[in-house]
Design a protein around this motif. Structure first.
Motif: not given
Ligand code: FES
Ligand code: FE2
Length: 394
Positions: A104, A106-107, A109, A124, A126-129
């Motif tokens: 991902c 974002h971070h 995952a 994703c 983790y934070h729903g992206w």
């Molecule tokens: S790591 Fe994928 S949405 Fe944050």
């Protein structure tokens, strides 16, 4: 790390650890089979060799990422790892297959966490992206006031994929368009091998079952065992030995592959004879880590995945010409026979790994009659590791 390995390593090389260059230089790839030695024991036990293999051999070659039968419909996906990196293959809404790093933006995952499945979009956990099936970033919850952030630049990073026979292969060597185009222009395997496999008409075989095994050995121990030209078969696999004509075993090295073959003879062992038929058993090894084992109407593949220097996952996929309900019992029996053979191989591979870590062993010799395939394997490895080392020194 197993403390025993650490002790052995330390004692084996003394207080001063050999350099990576010295370990690689200890193998002589030139010369004939009757003069050849195996690759040194350190190639199976040293972390630095393992990392160099990941960076060179596994990051730069085409690796099996999935079966095409897992990816029939838009939204069908598979996940895997190549050289330790998470990878995702997905069929887009436009029916095209694409490969991505399963990371991902974002971070970092893993976006898709199942081994396979069918999804409307790639979300994703983790934070729903959310990404489209084509890898574009579509949804970013609670991200309104972020400056200098362009969704179109934060999609999943694409990798090269290609199809060959029943499989999707991926290469993680580059994500730039030029690297993708370059990878796409490379052939997966030599033309001669592709022709031979084409002639087996694998399209007539259907996937039946997958089994996974974790082995406490280096990945090359499993490949060596596979490539010993039937040397171990009469000693280790007594059931299989009764249907193979061991004296007629042939070994042919080609460009990046080895074909070992044995005529199939009628067996007094009924259990084995009913599931291993046809004129010849064909065992193709495709450098570095994929094998196709073909009998008439039966195929199994072995994908050898390095996990750590002393840990390997081997994925077996079983295919049959007839996967109807009436053939089920015979197919289950055939998979069961494969399982018993594999158990014998696992035990011997783990025994070899322990021996390789012993101070008693440095290098072995090769049988001229049996071990030409291993000789090819070791020379190809040596080539790639030398090139990888030279590139790292640039
Ligand atoms: S790591 Fe994928 S949405 Fe944050
Ligand atoms: Fe075996």
């Amino acid at each position: 790390m197993d403390p025993r390995n650490h002790t052995n390593e330390h004692e084996k090389f003394g207080a001063v650890k050999k350099s990576l260059a010295d370990i690689i230089a200890a193998y002589q790839p030139t010369g004939s089979l009757n003069n050849a030695s195996t690759i040194p024991a350190a190639w199976y036990t040293d972390e630095r060799i393992f990392r160099l293999e990941q960076e060179t051999i596994f990051s730069r070659s085409w690796q099996v990422a999935g079966r095409i039968d897992q990816l029939n419909q838009p939204g069908d996906y598979v996940t895997t790892e190549i050289a330790g990196e998470p990878v995702l293959i997905v069929r887009g809404s436009d029916d095209q297959l694409r490969g991505f790093f399963n990371v991902c933006s974002h971070h970092a995952a893993a976006v898709m966490t199942e081994a396979e499945g069918c999804a409307q979009n790639l979300r994703c956990p983790y934070h729903g992206w959310t990404y489209s099936l084509e890898g574009e970033l579509k949804g970013t919850p609670d991200f309104n006031d972020v400056c200098n952030f362009d969704r179109s630049e934060n999609g999943l990073q694409q990798i090269a994929i290609t199809r060959w026979e029943k499989w999707v292969f991926a290469s993680i060597s580059g994500t730039e368009p030029a690297a993708l185009a370059d990878a796409a222009s490379q052939q997966v395997f030599a033309a001669e091998l592709s022709k031979q496999i084409h002639d087996l008409h694998l399209g007539q075989l259907h996937w039946f079952e997958r089994r996974r095994y974790l082995l406490n050995c280096n990945w090359k121990v499993f490949v060596d065992n596979y490539l010993d030209g039937g040397y171990h078969v009469p000693h280790l696999h007594k059931g299989l030995d009764s249907v193979l004509d061991y004296s007629e075993y042939t070994i042919e090295n080609g460009e990046g592959y080895c074909l070992q073959s044995s005529p199939v003879v009628s067996s007094t062992n009924q259990e084995v004879a009913t599931v291993r038929r046809g004129a010849r058993a064909l065992y193709y090894w495709l450098y570095p880590n994929f094998m196709l084992n073909y009998y008439e109407g039966v195929l199994d593949t072995n994908l050898v995945r390095p996990v750590r220097v002393d840990r390997t996952e081997v994925i077996f996929d079983f295919y049959f010409a007839d996967v109807s309900e009436t053939a089920r019992e015979r197919n289950v029996q055939s998979v069961g026979l494969g399982e018993r053979i594999q158990e014998e191989d696992v035990a011997i591979c783990e025994s070899v790994q322990r021996g390789l870590a012993s101070r008693a062993y440095q290098q072995g010799r090769l049988s001229v009659r049996r071990e030409a395939g291993e000789h090819l394997f070791h020379r190809l490895l040596c080539n790639d590791l030398r090139a990888g080392l030279a590139a790292a020194g640039d």
